[in-house]
Design a protein around this motif. Structure first.
Motif, PDB file in Angstrom:
ATOM      1  N   ARG A  27       0.857  -1.190   0.000  1.00 36.46           N
ATOM      2  CA  ARG A  27       0.000   0.000   0.000  1.00 36.46           C
ATOM      3  C   ARG A  27       0.887   1.231   0.000  1.00 36.46           C
ATOM      4  NH1 ARG A  27      -3.430  -3.267  -1.147  1.00 36.46           N
ATOM      5  NH2 ARG A  27      -5.111  -3.950   0.190  1.00 36.46           N
ATOM      6  N   LEU A  28       0.491   2.241  -0.738  1.00 35.26           N
ATOM      7  CA  LEU A  28       1.181   3.527  -0.716  1.00 35.26           C
ATOM      8  C   LEU A  28       0.318   4.490   0.093  1.00 35.26           C
ATOM      9  CD1 LEU A  28       3.366   5.506  -1.683  1.00 35.26           C
ATOM     10  CD2 LEU A  28       1.923   5.954  -3.678  1.00 35.26           C
ATOM     11  N   ILE A  29       0.907   5.052   1.128  1.00 36.00           N
ATOM     12  CA  ILE A  29       0.179   5.984   1.986  1.00 36.00           C
ATOM     13  C   ILE A  29       0.888   7.334   1.911  1.00 36.00           C
ATOM     14  CG2 ILE A  29      -0.529   6.496   4.350  1.00 36.00           C
ATOM     15  CD1 ILE A  29      -0.467   3.419   4.806  1.00 36.00           C
ATOM     16  N   LEU A  37       2.176  19.255  -1.574  1.00 36.45           N
ATOM     17  CA  LEU A  37       3.499  19.789  -1.882  1.00 36.45           C
ATOM     18  C   LEU A  37       4.216  19.046  -3.006  1.00 36.45           C
ATOM     19  CD1 LEU A  37       4.800  20.411   1.753  1.00 36.45           C
ATOM     20  CD2 LEU A  37       4.185  22.152   0.065  1.00 36.45           C
ATOM     21  N   HIS A  38       3.963  17.748  -3.129  1.00 35.93           N
ATOM     22  CA  HIS A  38       4.736  16.911  -4.057  1.00 35.93           C
ATOM     23  C   HIS A  38       3.845  16.111  -5.005  1.00 35.93           C
ATOM     24  CE1 HIS A  38       8.139  17.860  -1.501  1.00 35.93           C
ATOM     25  NE2 HIS A  38       7.435  17.458  -0.455  1.00 35.93           N
ATOM     26  N   ASP A  43       2.443  11.486  -8.234  1.00 32.68           N
ATOM     27  CA  ASP A  43       1.692  10.965  -9.384  1.00 32.68           C
ATOM     28  C   ASP A  43       2.616  10.243 -10.362  1.00 32.68           C
ATOM     29  OD1 ASP A  43      -0.738  11.839  -8.401  1.00 32.68           O
ATOM     30  OD2 ASP A  43      -0.790  13.659  -9.640  1.00 32.68           O
ATOM     31  N   ASP A  44       3.807  10.791 -10.572  1.00 34.65           N
ATOM     32  CA  ASP A  44       4.780  10.152 -11.458  1.00 34.65           C
ATOM     33  C   ASP A  44       5.201   8.791 -10.893  1.00 34.65           C
ATOM     34  OD1 ASP A  44       6.728  10.081 -13.698  1.00 34.65           O
ATOM     35  OD2 ASP A  44       8.189  10.206 -12.052  1.00 34.65           O
ATOM     36  N   PHE A  45       5.466   8.737  -9.600  1.00 32.77           N
ATOM     37  CA  PHE A  45       5.846   7.477  -8.950  1.00 32.77           C
ATOM     38  C   PHE A  45       4.741   6.441  -9.097  1.00 32.77           C
ATOM     39  CE2 PHE A  45       5.784   4.794  -5.114  1.00 32.77           C
ATOM     40  CZ  PHE A  45       6.993   4.140  -5.288  1.00 32.77           C
ATOM     41  N   ILE A  46       3.498   6.845  -8.857  1.00 33.99           N
ATOM     42  CA  ILE A  46       2.357   5.934  -8.990  1.00 33.99           C
ATOM     43  C   ILE A  46       2.249   5.427 -10.416  1.00 33.99           C
ATOM     44  CG2 ILE A  46      -0.168   5.789  -8.911  1.00 33.99           C
ATOM     45  CD1 ILE A  46       0.000   7.781  -6.513  1.00 33.99           C
ATOM     46  N   SER A  47       2.405   6.308 -11.393  1.00 37.23           N
ATOM     47  CA  SER A  47       2.333   5.905 -12.804  1.00 37.23           C
ATOM     48  C   SER A  47       3.418   4.896 -13.159  1.00 37.23           C
ATOM     49  CB  SER A  47       2.456   7.123 -13.722  1.00 37.23           C
ATOM     50  OG  SER A  47       1.360   7.969 -13.560  1.00 37.23           O
ATOM     51  N   GLU A  52       4.933  -0.727 -14.410  1.00 39.06           N
ATOM     52  CA  GLU A  52       5.746  -1.913 -14.104  1.00 39.06           C
ATOM     53  C   GLU A  52       4.865  -3.108 -13.767  1.00 39.06           C
ATOM     54  OE1 GLU A  52       8.997  -4.373 -13.673  1.00 39.06           O
ATOM     55  OE2 GLU A  52       8.809  -2.428 -14.663  1.00 39.06           O
ATOM     56  N   LEU A  53       3.806  -2.874 -13.015  1.00 40.74           N
ATOM     57  CA  LEU A  53       2.883  -3.970 -12.685  1.00 40.74           C
ATOM     58  C   LEU A  53       2.206  -4.503 -13.950  1.00 40.74           C
ATOM     59  CD1 LEU A  53       1.298  -2.573  -9.411  1.00 40.74           C
ATOM     60  CD2 LEU A  53       2.796  -4.570  -9.633  1.00 40.74           C
TER      61      LEU A  53
END
Length: 57
Positions: A27-29, A37-38, A43-47, A52-53
Motif C-alpha cells: 500500500r502507498l500511503i 506539496l509533491h 503521481d509520477d511514482f504511482i504511474s 511496471e505492474l
C-alpha cells in the motif's frame, strides 16, 4: 519465513515452500500535506509503479 514473489530465490537455494501463511499486498500511503506539496512527483511514482505492474502481468 520469507515473502516470496516468484520463487526464484527458493529454487536457486534448493528450497521449497512448506505452507502459505498469508497473502500480502503493498500500500502507498501519502499524507495530505505531502500530496499537496509533491503531487507531481507522487503521481509520477504511482504511474511508474502501475506501468511496471502491467508489464509484469
Amino acid at each position: 519465513m520469507d515473502i516470496v514473489e516468484t520463487g526464484a530465490t527458493l529454487k536457486a537455494n534448493g528450497l521449497v515452500p512448506i505452507e502459505d501463511v498469508a497473502q500480502v499486498s503493498a500500500r502507498l500511503i501519502v499524507n495530505t500535506a505531502s500530496m499537496k506539496l509533491h503531487k507531481e512527483a507522487i503521481d509520477d511514482f504511482i504511474s511508474r509503479c502501475e506501468r511496471e505492474l502491467e508489464r509484469r502481468s
